[in-house]
Each structure stands twice: as C-alpha cells, then as structure tokens.
Write a protein that holds these residues in place. Structure first.
Motif, short mmCIF file in Angstrom:
data_model
loop_
_atom_site.label_atom_id
_atom_site.label_comp_id
_atom_site.label_asym_id
_atom_site.label_seq_id
_atom_site.Cartn_x
_atom_site.Cartn_y
_atom_site.Cartn_z
N GLY A 140 0.81 -1.22 0.00
CA GLY A 140 0.00 0.00 0.00
C GLY A 140 0.84 1.27 0.00
O GLY A 140 0.31 2.37 0.10
N GLN A 141 2.16 1.10 -0.14
CA GLN A 141 3.07 2.25 0.03
C GLN A 141 3.44 2.90 -1.29
O GLN A 141 3.49 2.25 -2.32
N THR A 142 3.72 4.18 -1.21
CA THR A 142 4.22 4.92 -2.36
C THR A 142 5.60 5.47 -2.01
O THR A 142 5.76 6.15 -1.00
N ILE A 143 6.59 5.11 -2.81
CA ILE A 143 7.97 5.53 -2.55
C ILE A 143 8.40 6.53 -3.62
O ILE A 143 8.36 6.21 -4.82
N ALA A 144 8.78 7.72 -3.19
CA ALA A 144 9.32 8.71 -4.13
C ALA A 144 10.77 8.34 -4.44
O ALA A 144 11.58 8.19 -3.54
N VAL A 145 11.05 8.14 -5.72
CA VAL A 145 12.43 7.84 -6.14
C VAL A 145 12.83 9.01 -7.05
O VAL A 145 12.75 8.94 -8.28
N ASP A 146 13.19 10.11 -6.40
CA ASP A 146 13.35 11.36 -7.15
C ASP A 146 14.53 12.19 -6.67
O ASP A 146 14.53 13.42 -6.80
N GLY A 147 15.53 11.51 -6.09
CA GLY A 147 16.73 12.24 -5.65
C GLY A 147 16.47 13.17 -4.48
O GLY A 147 17.23 14.11 -4.24
N GLY A 148 15.36 12.91 -3.75
CA GLY A 148 15.06 13.74 -2.58
C GLY A 148 14.58 15.12 -2.95
O GLY A 148 15.04 16.13 -2.40
N THR A 149 13.65 15.17 -3.89
CA THR A 149 13.12 16.47 -4.33
C THR A 149 12.35 17.14 -3.19
O THR A 149 11.56 16.49 -2.50
N ILE A 150 12.61 18.41 -3.00
CA ILE A 150 11.88 19.19 -1.99
C ILE A 150 10.54 19.58 -2.60
O ILE A 150 10.48 20.19 -3.67
N HIS A 151 9.47 19.19 -1.91
CA HIS A 151 8.14 19.58 -2.37
C HIS A 151 7.59 20.61 -1.40
O HIS A 151 7.25 20.29 -0.29
N LEU A 152 7.57 21.86 -1.81
CA LEU A 152 7.15 22.93 -0.90
C LEU A 152 5.63 22.88 -0.71
O LEU A 152 4.91 22.48 -1.58
#
Ligand SMILES: NC(=O)c1ccc[n+]([C@@H]2O[C@H](COP(=O)([O-])OP(=O)(O)OC[C@H]3O[C@@H](n4cnc5c(N)ncnc54)[C@H](O)[C@@H]3O)[C@@H](O)[C@H]2O)c1
Length: 259
Positions: free
Chosen positions: A247-259
């Motif tokens: 049920g998990q969603t993993i962001a694989v995006d180089g640790g993008t900052i989402h303001l």
C-alpha cells in the motif's frame, strides 16, 4: 551499476509483465528484470517496439515475449495475462508502467479538450486498474504476487497545463492503497513508485531545459534522474524482501523538496 550485483536472488526465474515496456523507462525496466534472471513479458500498445525489446532481451532463448496490448481495453489486458501464462506458466510480478505521458496535450485546464481528459484517465487510471485485475487470478492461485504501480512526483508538486496527467497519477496513489487492502490476504502486495523527472532520450512535450535544471536544484542529489535510478527500488518491491510492505508509495526522485 550491475543489476546482477543488486538484484535479490529470489527474482531468478520469476515471470514479470512490464506494461509500456517497449520504450522509455519501461524498456529499461524490461532489461533490468531480464538481467535479474526473470522471464519478461513486454506489453505495449506499440507492438513493434514490444517485440523489438523482447528480441533484444531474449536473443535465441525463450526469456522474453513481446505482446501488443492496449491497457485501456479489458479484453486486451486479459489476452496479455493469457499470453504470459501460455509462455511461462505463472505471473509473479506486474509493473504497471504504461501511461500517456510524453504524448499528452498540454493546456490550461479550462481549455483542455474533454476528450483529452478522458483519454488520459482511460489509460493512466482505468488501464492500471485493468492490468491489475487481469493478473489477479494467476497471482491468487499462487498465493504470491507483486504489483507495482507507477505514479509521478509531479503529484506532490502540481504542474501547470498538466492537470489531467497529474490527477491521473494522484489516482494511482489511492488505487495502490485500496488495492493493497483487498488482496493482502492473498499473499499479493501492491506498492507504487513516484519517479521524478527522468531522462529517457524521448522528448516530453512541455519540459524545457530550464525546467529540467530547476528540478535538479530542488533535489538533494543534484543531477538529472535516469531510468537506472528507479531500478533498485523496483527490484526490491518485486522481490521477497518487500513481503511485509504494501500500500506504500515511494518517491524515487533524488530527494526532491516539495514545498
Ligand atoms: N519520464 C519521466 O520523467 C516520468 C516521471 C514520472 C513518472 N513517469 C511515469 O513513468 C512511466 C513511463 O514513462 P516514460 O517516460 O517511459 O513514458 P513514454 O511515453 O516514453 O513511454 C510510455 C510507454 O507506454 C506505452 N503506452 C502508452 N499508452 C499505452 C496503452 N494504452 N497501452 C499500452 N501501452 C501504452 C507507450 O507506447 C510507451 O511505450 C509512465 O507511467 C510515466 O507516467 C515518467
């Protein structure tokens, strides 16, 4: 990075379907699973590309098949599952990667043609659902399965003139959580990855060089993302190692900052 060095050993011999495997990121996934020792079903609406990638993987062996599949067509998704079973006898992993992305029409939402909105929902949301449904009987029978859906880190950011795409990819996150709740009892996990902006060499309409540079500056790891960056997480989610993660969603995006 060699896939052989990082692939969980239990992936050897597993059957993996990669939708949208004929091009771009899906093509890289298809090759990665093959290098990990899996049998690969490359499914794509572009049948020529699917066959080409399968031939590159298999050479003279029977390690891969290519099949023309429109994921928004229920009968075609069932044919995809039947072809996988006919070729390899099992379906262990579904990588629900196919989507309309590089080819979507970009427009501010009050000017977006309703047909285009519906086309994106039909493929990116309904297609993802139909592929999961098509592989379910085989996975239930085995009491083992891994479904990995593909969202996008644009969901956490929002992006102008892309409302249909962003909405469709947000739906995939909720779909993942709900699907996981329904089929955990069958030994099947459902997880999701959120790639960042990923360079594939295929032109993505509306993403100019300034946007690419801006996104790199928002990342903790400041370089452009490539398909290989996604592979390790995907191999983990396809393997026994992630058996209690669902049920998990993993962001694989180089640790993008989402303001
Ligand atoms: N490239 C990126 O920056 C990025 C970022 C975040 C998420 N994603 C997601 O990753 C996935 C792959 O993206 P990509 O960059 O390789 O895109 P792409 O457009 O290059 O490839 C998509 C593939 O899906 C296939 N496809 C399209 N409609 C289909 C249908 N109805 N049935 C079967 N196949 C169909 C296409 O033929 C193509 O081979 C997509 O889900 C996309 O939304 C991409």
């Amino acid at each position: 990075m060699s896939i052989k060095d990082i692939a969980p050993p239990d992936l050897q011999g597993r059957t993996v379907i990669v939708t949208g495997g004929g091009q771009g990121i899906g093509e890289a996934y298809s090759h990665a699973f093959a290098e990990a020792g899996c049998k690969v079903v490359v499914a794509d609406i572009n049948g020529d590309n699917a066959s080409k990638v399968a031939r590159e993987i298999a050479g003279n062996t029977d390690q891969a098949i290519g099949i023309e599949t429109d994921i928004s067509d229920e009968a075609e998704t069932q044919e995809m599952a039947s072809a996988a079973l006919a070729a390899f006898g099992r379906i262990d992993v579904l990588i629900n990667n196919a989507a309309l992305y590089t080819t979507v029409t970009r427009a501010i939402f009050d000017e977006l043609p309703l047909d285009e909105w519906r086309r994106v929902m039909d493929v990116n949301v309904t297609g993802t659902f139909l592929c999961a449904r098509a592989v379910l009987p085989a996975m239930r029978k085995q009491n083992w399965g891994r479904i990995v859906n593909v969202s996008s880190s644009t969901v956490a950011m929002g992006r102008p003139a892309f409302l249909h795409y962003v909405t469709s990819k947000a739906a995939v996150v909720g779909m993942t959580r709900s699907m996981a709740r329904e089929i955990g009892v069958d030994g099947i996990t459902v997880n999701c990855i959120m790639p960042g902006l990923t360079e594939t060499g295929i032109d993505a309409s509306g993403v100019d060089e300034d946007t690419r540079d801006l996104i790199v500056r928002m990342q903790a790891i400041p370089r452009r993302e490539v398909p290989q960056d996604l592979v390790g997480t995907l191999l983990y989610l396809a393997s026994e190692a992630s058996g209690f993660v669902t049920g998990q969603t993993i962001a694989v995006d180089g640790g993008t900052i989402h303001l």
